[in-house]
Design a protein around this motif. Structure first.
Motif, PDB file in Angstrom:
ATOM      1  N   LEU A   1       0.850  -1.187   0.000  1.00  0.00           N
ATOM      2  CA  LEU A   1       0.000   0.000   0.000  1.00  0.00           C
ATOM      3  C   LEU A   1       0.888   1.241   0.000  1.00  0.00           C
ATOM      4  N   TRP A   2       0.749   2.057  -1.015  1.00  0.00           N
ATOM      5  CA  TRP A   2       1.639   3.196  -1.236  1.00  0.00           C
ATOM      6  C   TRP A   2       0.962   4.526  -0.916  1.00  0.00           C
ATOM      7  N   ASP A   3       1.620   5.355  -0.137  1.00  0.00           N
ATOM      8  CA  ASP A   3       1.275   6.773  -0.115  1.00  0.00           C
ATOM      9  C   ASP A   3       1.704   7.374  -1.449  1.00  0.00           C
ATOM     10  N   MET A   4       1.132   8.535  -1.780  1.00  0.00           N
ATOM     11  CA  MET A   4       1.448   9.137  -3.077  1.00  0.00           C
ATOM     12  C   MET A   4       2.409  10.328  -2.936  1.00  0.00           C
TER      13      MET A   4
ATOM     14  N   LEU B   1      -2.932   2.601  -4.034  1.00  0.00           N
ATOM     15  CA  LEU B   1      -2.469   3.956  -3.792  1.00  0.00           C
ATOM     16  C   LEU B   1      -3.381   4.547  -2.722  1.00  0.00           C
ATOM     17  N   VAL B   2      -2.802   4.914  -1.585  1.00  0.00           N
ATOM     18  CA  VAL B   2      -3.579   5.400  -0.444  1.00  0.00           C
ATOM     19  C   VAL B   2      -3.139   6.830  -0.175  1.00  0.00           C
ATOM     20  N   THR B   3      -3.925   7.785  -0.648  1.00  0.00           N
ATOM     21  CA  THR B   3      -3.517   9.183  -0.644  1.00  0.00           C
ATOM     22  C   THR B   3      -4.611  10.075  -0.082  1.00  0.00           C
ATOM     23  N   MET B   4      -4.210  11.194   0.510  1.00  0.00           N
ATOM     24  CA  MET B   4      -5.186  12.174   0.969  1.00  0.00           C
ATOM     25  C   MET B   4      -5.489  13.222  -0.086  1.00  0.00           C
ATOM     26  N   SER B   5      -4.844  13.132  -1.257  1.00  0.00           N
ATOM     27  CA  SER B   5      -5.276  13.923  -2.396  1.00  0.00           C
ATOM     28  C   SER B   5      -6.625  13.385  -2.876  1.00  0.00           C
ATOM     29  N   VAL B   6      -7.345  14.178  -3.661  1.00  0.00           N
ATOM     30  CA  VAL B   6      -8.646  13.726  -4.148  1.00  0.00           C
ATOM     31  C   VAL B   6      -8.452  12.731  -5.287  1.00  0.00           C
ATOM     32  N   LYS B   7      -9.500  11.960  -5.569  1.00  0.00           N
ATOM     33  CA  LYS B   7      -9.372  10.842  -6.499  1.00  0.00           C
ATOM     34  C   LYS B   7      -8.999  11.295  -7.900  1.00  0.00           C
ATOM     35  N   ARG B   8      -9.520  12.433  -8.355  1.00  0.00           N
ATOM     36  CA  ARG B   8      -9.230  12.846  -9.724  1.00  0.00           C
ATOM     37  C   ARG B   8      -7.745  13.141  -9.926  1.00  0.00           C
ATOM     38  N   MET B   9      -7.096  13.658  -8.881  1.00  0.00           N
ATOM     39  CA  MET B   9      -5.673  13.904  -9.010  1.00  0.00           C
ATOM     40  C   MET B   9      -4.889  12.600  -8.950  1.00  0.00           C
ATOM     41  N   ALA B  10      -5.276  11.704  -8.031  1.00  0.00           N
ATOM     42  CA  ALA B  10      -4.618  10.399  -7.951  1.00  0.00           C
ATOM     43  C   ALA B  10      -4.764   9.649  -9.270  1.00  0.00           C
ATOM     44  N   ARG B  11      -5.950   9.728  -9.869  1.00  0.00           N
ATOM     45  CA  ARG B  11      -6.185   9.064 -11.150  1.00  0.00           C
ATOM     46  C   ARG B  11      -5.309   9.655 -12.240  1.00  0.00           C
ATOM     47  N   GLN B  12      -5.092  10.976 -12.217  1.00  0.00           N
ATOM     48  CA  GLN B  12      -4.230  11.602 -13.214  1.00  0.00           C
ATOM     49  C   GLN B  12      -2.814  11.049 -13.123  1.00  0.00           C
ATOM     50  N   ILE B  13      -2.298  10.926 -11.901  1.00  0.00           N
ATOM     51  CA  ILE B  13      -0.943  10.395 -11.728  1.00  0.00           C
ATOM     52  C   ILE B  13      -0.867   8.937 -12.172  1.00  0.00           C
ATOM     53  N   VAL B  14      -1.845   8.133 -11.763  1.00  0.00           N
ATOM     54  CA  VAL B  14      -1.851   6.720 -12.164  1.00  0.00           C
ATOM     55  C   VAL B  14      -1.902   6.592 -13.688  1.00  0.00           C
ATOM     56  N   ASP B  15      -2.702   7.444 -14.326  1.00  0.00           N
ATOM     57  CA  ASP B  15      -2.824   7.370 -15.786  1.00  0.00           C
ATOM     58  C   ASP B  15      -1.551   7.811 -16.503  1.00  0.00           C
ATOM     59  N   LEU B  16      -0.711   8.603 -15.816  1.00  0.00           N
ATOM     60  CA  LEU B  16       0.542   9.052 -16.418  1.00  0.00           C
ATOM     61  C   LEU B  16       1.658   8.013 -16.289  1.00  0.00           C
ATOM     62  N   ILE B  17       1.456   6.999 -15.435  1.00  0.00           N
ATOM     63  CA  ILE B  17       2.466   5.948 -15.266  1.00  0.00           C
ATOM     64  C   ILE B  17       2.428   5.025 -16.476  1.00  0.00           C
TER      65      ILE B  17
ATOM     66  N   ALA C   1      -8.606   7.491  -1.965  1.00  0.00           N
ATOM     67  CA  ALA C   1      -8.246   8.907  -1.941  1.00  0.00           C
ATOM     68  C   ALA C   1      -8.946   9.631  -0.795  1.00  0.00           C
ATOM     69  N   GLY C   2      -8.519  10.872  -0.576  1.00  0.00           N
ATOM     70  CA  GLY C   2      -9.022  11.642   0.554  1.00  0.00           C
ATOM     71  C   GLY C   2     -10.510  11.912   0.517  1.00  0.00           C
ATOM     72  N   ASP C   3     -11.093  11.994  -0.686  1.00  0.00           N
ATOM     73  CA  ASP C   3     -12.530  12.235  -0.802  1.00  0.00           C
ATOM     74  C   ASP C   3     -13.325  10.936  -0.855  1.00  0.00           C
ATOM     75  N   MET C   4     -12.663   9.814  -0.523  1.00  0.00           N
ATOM     76  CA  MET C   4     -13.339   8.518  -0.500  1.00  0.00           C
ATOM     77  C   MET C   4     -13.455   7.949   0.906  1.00  0.00           C
ATOM     78  N   VAL C   5     -12.907   8.666   1.892  1.00  0.00           N
ATOM     79  CA  VAL C   5     -12.957   8.205   3.284  1.00  0.00           C
ATOM     80  C   VAL C   5     -13.525   9.296   4.171  1.00  0.00           C
ATOM     81  N   THR C   6     -14.014   8.896   5.328  1.00  0.00           N
ATOM     82  CA  THR C   6     -14.556   9.858   6.291  1.00  0.00           C
ATOM     83  C   THR C   6     -13.450  10.491   7.117  1.00  0.00           C
ATOM     84  N   ASN C   7     -12.479   9.678   7.505  1.00  0.00           N
ATOM     85  CA  ASN C   7     -11.385  10.141   8.363  1.00  0.00           C
ATOM     86  C   ASN C   7     -10.075  10.094   7.608  1.00  0.00           C
ATOM     87  N   SER C   8      -9.362  11.212   7.573  1.00  0.00           N
ATOM     88  CA  SER C   8      -8.086  11.279   6.866  1.00  0.00           C
ATOM     89  C   SER C   8      -6.956  10.801   7.773  1.00  0.00           C
ATOM     90  N   LYS C   9      -5.780  10.557   7.192  1.00  0.00           N
ATOM     91  CA  LYS C   9      -4.595  10.255   7.980  1.00  0.00           C
ATOM     92  C   LYS C   9      -4.373  11.377   8.987  1.00  0.00           C
TER      93      LYS C   9
END
Length: 239
Positions: A15-18, A115-131, A141-149
């Motif tokens: 499980l990776w932080d971003m 990928l376990v990130t507190m950025s929002v999903k659209r940004m995480a998806r952009q990075i994943v799509d660039l790999i 992503a941060g907008d997919m959970v109730t409690n952040s890190k």
């Protein structure tokens, strides 16, 4: 028989932080924060930037509001994310040393990754799509959970969605809130400091960099930590 005997020498998932762990986007966030505060007549220093490293975006928005940014929290999150995404589109994926190489080895070995990130999903998806290879099985992503890190929810959610036990997962983090989240979730945690130093601790393993570390190193750490846990759980015999 112990629950840790006869387990695979490979972790159930990694499980990776971003930001700051997989990719070096922290300078992008810092530039965006500085620009936003300046647009309201304020000054945002490097020390101020350090306050937000590893924090959830909505927590960061509250701090920015307190510094004079007269916007709703959701609008702050959207503005910062848009600005960082603009920089990503211009400059591409700014890999942290060794991260791409290790991630590619994990995928070649068939180990599930999230990928376990507190950025929002659209940004995480952009990075994943660039790999340039299919790097992740899952994004939390941060907008997919109730409690952040530093709450354990992000890592617990990732493990549950992958259908694996978090205690059989390896998490890789770079920040104090991120490490706290991964440890609290019960993962075998690797701390790789970037913007903020992290001390040695019995709760996690500290690597100064991912550069030069391989799948064999991750597997060796996983096996060693499981052995330590098994020994801790073994009852003391009395005669």
């Amino acid at each position: 028989m112990s629950e840790f005997q006869n387990v695979s020498p490979l972790p159930a998932a990694v499980l990776w932080d971003m930001d700051g762990t997989l990719v070096d986007t922290e300078p992008y966030w810092m530039r965006a924060e500085t620009e936003l505060v300046a647009s309201y007549g304020g000054v945002w220093t490097h020390e101020d930037c350090m306050l937000l490293v590893g924090s959830g975006l909505w927590n960061s928005a509250g701090i920015l509001q307190a510094r004079g940014v007269d916007m709703e929290a959701d609008a702050i999150v959207q503005w910062l994310t848009d600005r960082v995404q603009e920089q990503l589109a211009e400059h591409g994926v700014p890999w942290r040393p060794g991260s791409r190489e290790l991630l590619a080895q994990l995928k070649a070995a068939g180990i599930p990754t999230a990928l376990v990130t507190m950025s929002v999903k659209r940004m995480a998806r952009q990075i994943v799509d660039l790999i340039d290879f299919p790097a992740f099985d899952l994004i939390i992503a941060g907008d997919m959970v109730t409690n952040s890190k530093p709450h354990p929810e992000p890592y617990l959610t990732a493990a549950a969605t992958l259908g694996v036990d978090p205690t059989h997962c390896v998490a890789i983090e770079d920040s104090t809130p991120g490490v706290a989240s991964a440890v609290a979730a019960g993962t075998i945690t690797i701390a790789v400091p970037h913007q903020i130093d992290l001390p040695e601790s019995s709760e996690y393993t500290r690597w100064s960099t991912l550069d030069g570390h391989t799948l064999a190193d991750v597997s060796a750490l996983y096996s060693a930590r499981l052995t330590e846990i098994e020994l801790d759980l073994t009852p003391t015999r009395t005669h």
